[in-house]
Motif scaffolding. Structure first.
Motif, short mmCIF file in Angstrom:
data_model
loop_
_atom_site.label_atom_id
_atom_site.label_comp_id
_atom_site.label_asym_id
_atom_site.label_seq_id
_atom_site.Cartn_x
_atom_site.Cartn_y
_atom_site.Cartn_z
N VAL A 49 0.86 -1.19 0.00
CA VAL A 49 0.00 0.00 0.00
C VAL A 49 0.89 1.23 0.00
N GLU A 79 -4.49 -0.83 5.96
CA GLU A 79 -4.98 -1.11 4.62
C GLU A 79 -4.29 -2.34 4.03
N ASP A 105 -5.58 -5.57 5.59
CA ASP A 105 -6.89 -5.97 5.08
C ASP A 105 -6.74 -6.95 3.92
#
Length: 147
Positions: A35, A139, A142
Protein backbone atom coordinates in the motif's frame (compact mmCIF):
# COMPACT_ATOMS: atom_id res chain seq x y z
CA UNK A 1 6.59 30.46 24.12
CA UNK A 2 7.87 31.73 20.82
CA UNK A 3 7.25 29.94 17.55
CA UNK A 4 10.94 29.02 17.42
CA UNK A 5 10.79 27.46 20.91
CA UNK A 6 7.64 25.54 19.91
CA UNK A 7 9.38 24.12 16.84
CA UNK A 8 12.42 23.10 18.89
CA UNK A 9 10.09 21.31 21.32
CA UNK A 10 8.28 19.63 18.43
CA UNK A 11 11.48 18.34 16.83
CA UNK A 12 12.98 16.87 19.98
CA UNK A 13 16.18 14.86 20.09
CA UNK A 14 14.11 11.67 20.48
CA UNK A 15 12.00 12.42 17.38
CA UNK A 16 15.11 13.19 15.34
CA UNK A 17 16.82 10.00 16.58
CA UNK A 18 13.80 7.90 15.60
CA UNK A 19 13.66 9.57 12.18
CA UNK A 20 17.32 8.75 11.59
CA UNK A 21 16.96 5.04 12.43
CA UNK A 22 13.84 3.56 10.81
CA UNK A 23 13.48 -0.23 11.28
CA UNK A 24 12.45 -2.34 8.28
CA UNK A 25 13.38 0.50 5.93
CA UNK A 26 13.38 -1.75 2.88
CA UNK A 27 10.87 -3.24 0.47
CA UNK A 28 9.87 -6.90 0.71
CA UNK A 29 10.55 -9.15 -2.27
CA UNK A 30 7.23 -11.02 -2.10
CA UNK A 31 4.75 -9.12 0.08
CA UNK A 32 1.21 -10.31 0.70
CA UNK A 33 0.12 -6.71 0.15
CA UNK A 34 1.62 -3.35 -0.75
CA UNK A 35 0.00 0.00 0.00
CA UNK A 36 1.24 3.48 -0.87
CA UNK A 37 -0.22 6.42 1.03
CA UNK A 38 0.49 10.13 0.68
CA UNK A 39 -0.35 13.13 2.84
CA UNK A 40 -1.45 15.73 0.25
CA UNK A 41 -0.88 18.78 2.45
CA UNK A 42 2.83 18.19 3.04
CA UNK A 43 3.72 15.62 0.39
CA UNK A 44 4.91 12.97 2.83
CA UNK A 45 4.55 9.46 1.42
CA UNK A 46 5.03 5.89 2.57
CA UNK A 47 4.93 2.54 0.83
CA UNK A 48 4.27 -0.40 3.13
CA UNK A 49 4.82 -4.08 2.31
CA UNK A 50 3.32 -6.71 4.64
CA UNK A 51 3.16 -10.45 4.85
CA UNK A 52 0.74 -12.08 7.22
CA UNK A 53 0.87 -15.56 8.76
CA UNK A 54 -1.63 -17.04 11.21
CA UNK A 55 -3.36 -13.67 11.56
CA UNK A 56 -0.30 -11.63 12.55
CA UNK A 57 2.31 -9.57 10.73
CA UNK A 58 5.08 -11.97 9.73
CA UNK A 59 7.25 -9.49 7.83
CA UNK A 60 7.16 -5.78 7.21
CA UNK A 61 8.96 -3.40 4.90
CA UNK A 62 8.56 0.32 4.34
CA UNK A 63 9.85 3.04 2.08
CA UNK A 64 9.40 6.35 3.89
CA UNK A 65 9.63 9.76 2.26
CA UNK A 66 8.27 12.02 4.97
CA UNK A 67 9.06 14.85 7.35
CA UNK A 68 10.84 14.02 10.62
CA UNK A 69 7.50 13.49 12.37
CA UNK A 70 6.27 11.02 9.76
CA UNK A 71 9.65 9.30 9.84
CA UNK A 72 9.54 9.06 13.65
CA UNK A 73 6.06 7.52 13.51
CA UNK A 74 7.24 5.04 10.85
CA UNK A 75 10.22 4.20 13.04
CA UNK A 76 8.05 3.34 16.05
CA UNK A 77 5.62 1.37 13.88
CA UNK A 78 8.43 -0.50 12.12
CA UNK A 79 9.94 -1.48 15.44
CA UNK A 80 6.65 -2.71 16.88
CA UNK A 81 4.47 -4.16 14.13
CA UNK A 82 5.97 -7.62 13.47
CA UNK A 83 3.96 -10.14 15.48
CA UNK A 84 0.92 -7.87 15.85
CA UNK A 85 -2.60 -8.72 14.76
CA UNK A 86 -4.70 -6.54 12.48
CA UNK A 87 -6.82 -5.61 15.51
CA UNK A 88 -3.75 -4.37 17.43
CA UNK A 89 -2.71 -2.20 14.50
CA UNK A 90 -6.24 -0.78 14.16
CA UNK A 91 -6.30 -0.02 17.90
CA UNK A 92 -2.92 1.73 17.62
CA UNK A 93 -4.09 3.78 14.63
CA UNK A 94 -7.28 4.85 16.39
CA UNK A 95 -5.47 5.64 19.65
CA UNK A 96 -2.85 7.73 17.81
CA UNK A 97 -5.62 9.69 16.10
CA UNK A 98 -7.31 10.33 19.47
CA UNK A 99 -3.98 11.29 21.06
CA UNK A 100 -3.38 13.88 18.35
CA UNK A 101 -6.89 15.30 18.13
CA UNK A 102 -8.50 14.73 21.55
CA UNK A 103 -5.49 14.61 23.91
CA UNK A 104 -6.22 10.92 24.48
CA UNK A 105 -3.74 8.45 25.92
CA UNK A 106 -1.00 7.11 23.66
CA UNK A 107 -1.44 3.80 21.88
CA UNK A 108 -0.93 0.70 24.02
CA UNK A 109 2.24 -1.37 23.88
CA UNK A 110 3.95 -2.25 21.66
CA UNK A 111 3.06 1.06 19.95
CA UNK A 112 3.36 3.19 23.11
CA UNK A 113 6.52 4.82 21.75
CA UNK A 114 4.24 6.96 19.58
CA UNK A 115 3.70 9.10 22.69
CA UNK A 116 6.87 10.96 21.62
CA UNK A 117 4.67 12.63 18.98
CA UNK A 118 2.29 14.19 21.53
CA UNK A 119 3.85 17.68 21.03
CA UNK A 120 2.48 17.59 17.45
CA UNK A 121 -1.11 17.86 18.72
CA UNK A 122 -1.11 21.60 18.10
CA UNK A 123 0.20 21.18 14.53
CA UNK A 124 -2.83 19.81 12.69
CA UNK A 125 -1.03 20.16 9.36
CA UNK A 126 1.41 17.45 10.55
CA UNK A 127 -1.20 14.90 11.65
CA UNK A 128 -1.62 13.31 8.21
CA UNK A 129 2.10 12.60 7.94
CA UNK A 130 2.18 11.10 11.43
CA UNK A 131 -0.79 8.85 10.63
CA UNK A 132 0.56 7.52 7.31
CA UNK A 133 2.39 4.41 8.53
CA UNK A 134 -0.47 3.02 10.61
CA UNK A 135 -3.10 3.88 8.00
CA UNK A 136 -1.08 2.14 5.28
CA UNK A 137 -0.41 -0.84 7.53
CA UNK A 138 -4.11 -1.33 8.30
CA UNK A 139 -4.98 -1.11 4.62
CA UNK A 140 -2.24 -3.62 3.72
CA UNK A 141 -3.36 -5.99 6.48
CA UNK A 142 -6.89 -5.97 5.08
CA UNK A 143 -5.48 -7.66 2.00
CA UNK A 144 -2.53 -9.66 3.39
CA UNK A 145 -4.41 -11.32 6.25
CA UNK A 146 -7.44 -12.12 4.11
CA UNK A 147 -5.49 -13.59 1.19
Amino acid sequence: MTAKTDMIKLYSQRILALAADIPHHHRLEAPGATVRRRAPLCGSAITVDITCKDGVVADYGQDVKACALGQAAASVVGGAIVGCSREQVIEARDALQRMLTEDGPPPAAPFDGLDVLRPAQEYKNRHASIMLSLEAAVEALDTACNA
